[in-house]
Design a protein around this motif. Structure first.
Motif, mmCIF file in Angstrom:
data_model
loop_
_atom_site.group_PDB
_atom_site.id
_atom_site.type_symbol
_atom_site.label_atom_id
_atom_site.label_comp_id
_atom_site.label_asym_id
_atom_site.label_seq_id
_atom_site.Cartn_x
_atom_site.Cartn_y
_atom_site.Cartn_z
ATOM 1 N N HIS A 265 39.271 36.349 39.396
ATOM 2 C CA HIS A 265 38.764 37.177 40.741
ATOM 3 C C HIS A 265 39.838 37.244 41.744
ATOM 4 O O HIS A 265 39.817 37.532 42.142
ATOM 5 N N GLU A 266 41.027 36.317 41.498
ATOM 6 C CA GLU A 266 41.499 36.113 42.315
ATOM 7 C C GLU A 266 42.751 36.811 42.097
ATOM 8 O O GLU A 266 43.066 37.454 40.816
ATOM 9 N N PRO A 267 43.175 38.036 43.486
ATOM 10 C CA PRO A 267 43.820 38.810 43.295
ATOM 11 C C PRO A 267 46.015 38.853 42.898
ATOM 12 O O PRO A 267 46.291 39.180 43.330
ATOM 13 N N ASP A 268 45.861 37.135 43.166
ATOM 14 C CA ASP A 268 46.763 36.899 43.515
ATOM 15 C C ASP A 268 47.799 36.447 41.746
ATOM 16 O O ASP A 268 46.853 35.458 41.953
ATOM 17 N N PRO A 269 49.027 36.996 41.294
ATOM 18 C CA PRO A 269 48.600 36.231 39.788
ATOM 19 C C PRO A 269 49.316 35.225 40.009
ATOM 20 O O PRO A 269 49.429 34.673 38.789
ATOM 21 N N TYR A 270 50.377 34.837 40.740
ATOM 22 C CA TYR A 270 50.406 33.511 40.249
ATOM 23 C C TYR A 270 49.688 33.058 40.566
ATOM 24 O O TYR A 270 49.864 31.626 40.325
#
Length: 401
Positions: free
Chosen positions: A114-119
């Motif tokens: 669910h993390e929106p930031d790819p890094y």
């Protein structure tokens, strides 16, 4: 309906009262309750421990915030006590350890998905594969020391198999530092995730440092020492995702929102009614803490909490199995290594790389995680099932003679 952080004010701090009898509730059953009840108790114990740790440190740095920190901190100490005492007395330290690693796998998997930031998502996947291997190594120790099947506790939610081998996880400290989110532009969910996973890993590190020396078995003592070192790396890794340019009050506000988020997630999935009542009560308490800090944020920093917090809580952390996701990540990313803040294939690390030198020195007299798992392959029933199968084969052979 999503919880509105600005409208739901919970229970005011001054009405959050405890008694000694109240603090010590009926514990969950290590075998009869769902395995995720154990992981939720471990997680919230870690979240509350991190809240206390943070508030003590902040009190050393800010004269103005000291009285406010002391008031909230005392309530959260008693919350942590009630949560931690939900652990049953017949659960061994090693059985609790298996719960720590199952928590690290499944909650980190949910966060990575669910993390929106790819890094940031990549960072969570990277660490998840290492905790996945830890579950396998501790399962081998459980078979060695207690002669029991770890799946009685794991309940088939998580695979028990090697991940990225712990022996190759050891890295130079500079290769555990990650690029932080930008507190001015990051999605609020990214901030909640970073605080959550950092708190969980900090609790894991501290637990292993406390219980490791209590084992008589020399391999067990070394195993806890080795994996505790990796947990320190994980605390370094996840803690570095948080923006150091946030003010103390901004960090405090985010932590209270993280506590609300985690108690809400636990409440959404809990199946034990006694434990669920604790999650509901402390969700209301944390909403009270959140609004207490909101007022401080407005009065002392002259800022709107809406600059930092989401209006409503995001989708809860999923306390469920993520087997297919973990298997996919394992197949695609097990050979990734760290070079500074970046992730690269192991083949791209040059000879003499600082992490290779660091790892080789630590492993120069052997790796406990390799020793404990030598010849170990998880199977239902462990050696009891193996003995039964061998006996069955002997009897069948005699019958055919």
């Amino acid at each position: 309906m999503a919880l509105d952080l600005f409208q739901e004010k919970g229970i005011p701090l001054e009405k959050q009262l405890f008694t000694w009898k109240d603090l010590v509730r009926r514990p969950y059953s290590k075998l009869d309750d769902d395995a995720f009840t154990r992981t939720r108790v471990i997680l919230m114990n870690g979240i509350e421990a991190d809240a206390l740790r943070m508030k003590h440190i902040f009190a050393r740095l800010s004269r103005e915030l000291r009285p406010h920190l002391a008031l909230v901190r005392r309530a959260e100490h008693h919350q942590q006590t009630m949560v931690n005492w939900l652990n049953p007395p017949d659960q061994s330290a090693l059985e609790t350890t298996l719960g720590f690693e199952q928590l690290a796998i499944e909650v980190t998997a949910s966060v990575a998905i669910h993390e929106p930031d790819p890094y940031l998502a990549q960072t969570y996947r990277f660490g998840m594969l290492e905790d996945f291997d830890h579950l396998y190594r501790y399962s081998a120790l459980y078979d060695r020391v207690e002669g029991k099947d770890p799946n009685n506790l794991i309940q088939s939610y998580s695979d028990i198999r090697p991940g990225r081998p712990t022996a190759v996880e050891h890295r130079h400290p500079l290769d555990d530092l990650r690029r932080p989110y930008d507190h001015k532009t990051a999605d609020p969910l990214s901030k909640l995730h970073a605080v959550t996973i950092t708190a969980a890993e900090f609790m894991t590190h501290d637990y292993y440092m406390v219980v490791g020396p209590q084992f008589a078995d020399p391999v067990a003592r070394q195993l806890y020492a080795e994996i505790a070192s990796i947990e320190e790396q994980h605390v370094t890794q996840y803690g570095s995702l948080c923006d150091p340019d946030e003010s103390l009050l901004e960090k405090w506000l985010l932590h209270e929102a993280t506590e609300v988020y985690n108690y809400s997630s636990c409440l959404a999935y809990e199946t034990n009614p006694y434990v669920k009542a604790v999650w509901q009560r402390f969700l209301d308490y944390e909403l009270g803490h959140l609004h207490y800090v909101m007022e401080l944020f407005k009065n002392l920093e002259r800022r709107d909490p809406a600059e930092v917090l989401p209006r409503t809580l995001p989708e809860p952390i999923a306390f469920k199995e993520h087997r297919e996701f973990v298997r996919k990540v394992l197949s695609q990313e097990v050979d990734l290594r760290s070079n500074g803040p970046d992730y690269v294939d192991a083949s791209r690390l040059p000879p003499g790389h600082r992490s290779l030198v660091y790892r080789d020195q630590l492993n120069s007299e052997g790796s406990p995680t390799e020793t404990v798992a030598a010849g170990y392959h998880w199977r239902p029933g462990t050696e009891l099932a193996a003995k039964a199968e061998r006996m069955g084969s002997v009897l069948e052979g005699r019958r055919l003679q």
